[in-house]
Write a protein that holds these residues in place. Sequence first.
Motif, PDB file in Angstrom:
ATOM      1  N   ARG A  44       0.841  -1.206   0.000  1.00 36.77           N
ATOM      2  CA  ARG A  44       0.000   0.000   0.000  1.00 36.77           C
ATOM      3  C   ARG A  44       0.867   1.243   0.000  1.00 36.77           C
ATOM      4  NH1 ARG A  44      -5.412   0.336   3.757  1.00 36.77           N
ATOM      5  NH2 ARG A  44      -6.678  -1.023   2.453  1.00 36.77           N
ATOM      6  N   ILE A  45       0.373   2.281  -0.686  1.00 42.13           N
ATOM      7  CA  ILE A  45       1.003   3.601  -0.625  1.00 42.13           C
ATOM      8  C   ILE A  45      -0.010   4.596  -0.072  1.00 42.13           C
ATOM      9  CG2 ILE A  45       1.832   5.548  -2.005  1.00 42.13           C
ATOM     10  CD1 ILE A  45       3.187   3.551  -3.849  1.00 42.13           C
ATOM     11  N   TYR A  46       0.360   5.225   1.042  1.00 45.04           N
ATOM     12  CA  TYR A  46      -0.413   6.347   1.574  1.00 45.04           C
ATOM     13  C   TYR A  46       0.060   7.560   0.780  1.00 45.04           C
ATOM     14  CZ  TYR A  46      -1.991   9.809   5.090  1.00 45.04           C
ATOM     15  OH  TYR A  46      -2.576  10.881   5.726  1.00 45.04           O
ATOM     16  N   ASN A  47      -0.705   7.899  -0.240  1.00 38.70           N
ATOM     17  CA  ASN A  47      -0.229   8.837  -1.263  1.00 38.70           C
ATOM     18  C   ASN A  47      -0.373  10.291  -0.852  1.00 38.70           C
ATOM     19  OD1 ASN A  47       0.702   9.673  -3.835  1.00 38.70           O
ATOM     20  ND2 ASN A  47      -1.415  10.112  -4.410  1.00 38.70           N
ATOM     21  N   ARG A  48       0.755  11.017  -0.796  1.00 43.72           N
ATOM     22  CA  ARG A  48       0.752  12.448  -0.526  1.00 43.72           C
ATOM     23  C   ARG A  48       1.311  13.230  -1.710  1.00 43.72           C
ATOM     24  NH1 ARG A  48      -0.140  13.184   4.985  1.00 43.72           N
ATOM     25  NH2 ARG A  48      -0.504  15.341   4.376  1.00 43.72           N
ATOM     26  N   LEU A  49       1.506  12.526  -2.829  1.00 45.19           N
ATOM     27  CA  LEU A  49       2.071  13.148  -4.026  1.00 45.19           C
ATOM     28  C   LEU A  49       0.937  13.741  -4.869  1.00 45.19           C
ATOM     29  CD1 LEU A  49       4.738  11.481  -6.297  1.00 45.19           C
ATOM     30  CD2 LEU A  49       2.774  12.631  -7.279  1.00 45.19           C
ATOM     31  N   ILE A  50       1.052  15.026  -5.169  1.00 52.38           N
ATOM     32  CA  ILE A  50       0.071  15.719  -6.011  1.00 52.38           C
ATOM     33  C   ILE A  50       0.655  15.848  -7.417  1.00 52.38           C
ATOM     34  CG2 ILE A  50      -1.174  17.883  -6.373  1.00 52.38           C
ATOM     35  CD1 ILE A  50      -1.218  18.225  -3.336  1.00 52.38           C
ATOM     36  N   PHE A  51      -0.033  15.276  -8.405  1.00 50.85           N
ATOM     37  CA  PHE A  51       0.493  15.271  -9.770  1.00 50.85           C
ATOM     38  C   PHE A  51       0.713  16.681 -10.314  1.00 50.85           C
ATOM     39  CE2 PHE A  51      -1.589  10.878 -10.500  1.00 50.85           C
ATOM     40  CZ  PHE A  51      -0.482  10.268  -9.927  1.00 50.85           C
TER      41      PHE A  51
END
Length: 395
Positions: free
Chosen positions: A221-228
């Motif tokens: 799992r990736i707890y995604n904090r990356l904004i494209f």
Amino acid sequence: MIGSYRASFNEHFSEEKYREFLEKLENGFTKIPFRVAETPIFLPASLKEKLIAAGAEIVALIRQPDFKELTEKSIPENWKVPAENAQPHFLTFDFGICKDEHGELTPKLIEMQGFPSLYGFQALLGETYKAIYSLPEQLTPYFNGIDEAGYIALLKEVVLGDHEAHEVALMDIDAPNQKTAIDFLVTAQYLGIKILSLSDIKKEGKSLYYEQNGERIKLKRIYNRLIFDEIGDNTDLFKDSFDPRDELDIEWITHPNWFYRISKYTMPFLKSEFAPETFFLNQLSSIPSDLENYVLKPLFSFAGMGVIIDVKKEDIEAVADPENWILQRKVNYEPVVQAPDGGVKVEIRLMYLWPEGKEPVLCINLARLSRGKMIGVRYNKDFDWVGGTVGLMEK
């Protein structure tokens, strides 16, 4: 806004206490690069109930069976990520605090996101305000009778699911140097997960992994904090890591497509006393004669970039891609928090956690204080009693 707490807080406030507060907040974590306000907000029960009602209306829209169909065009073609799941895991709704025609405080929706916010930091922030300023025990930043232990347990359920902590990572482009790094560190302490930059993650086949002490550890799992939007055209960043748009054996918390689905794009579909009138620019039948009461916003930008506050007819006519812009009636913030030298404007962010297959839960809040023309750090650089804070409510 609860007068008795405000009067007492202001009477006992000192710069020395504020410095002590900041030192405790940063202790064991990192220097905070954004401004944290001198004070929390004391939310009265009447405003709390209106916020809850406003949030419930937006949740109802998101849960409509046709919501994905309504928002399909919100996702830029070049940023569509496969294997989208049925629901977001985070909902955040920003409300400006205003006064209605009866002089009562009321929330007005500014923006919304299906993307994580400072879910770790806000818990620490509320606790630290209470501790340093010796605030009453009956004050809480949590909704729905939740306490700190219950909140962290729910956050863990959402982020980890059925996986072990070492199989889950919080990811951003350059995680240690993000302005929100303190939130990453607090979250890692609460949940035991790794904090990884994009370049720390490698791909083999459809699998993603990171290395620790010479060992490859598979990510589930990736707890995604990356904004494209922050990557833009700089997709070379993916060359030594992985491209999120590939078919991958990974679970996203939350899936990147929800960042676009629940956003400014959603605003025109919401008809509510708590939401300002909003139009897609390409669906506007005529330009309003009272443009001074509107704001022009690009759909695909973040942190207030590209927003035109003092709109003119020429600004609208000059837009080359009207399908990617909205025209929104202005929200007139009321300076309802009394600082020692006058009133300060307030924005409240409701923060929900939505466990897989369960109901969304309103858990905690984030608040911003502002004296500038807009809410946000860059518009309040030269003021005090502004910045990030939290709303405290009576249990």
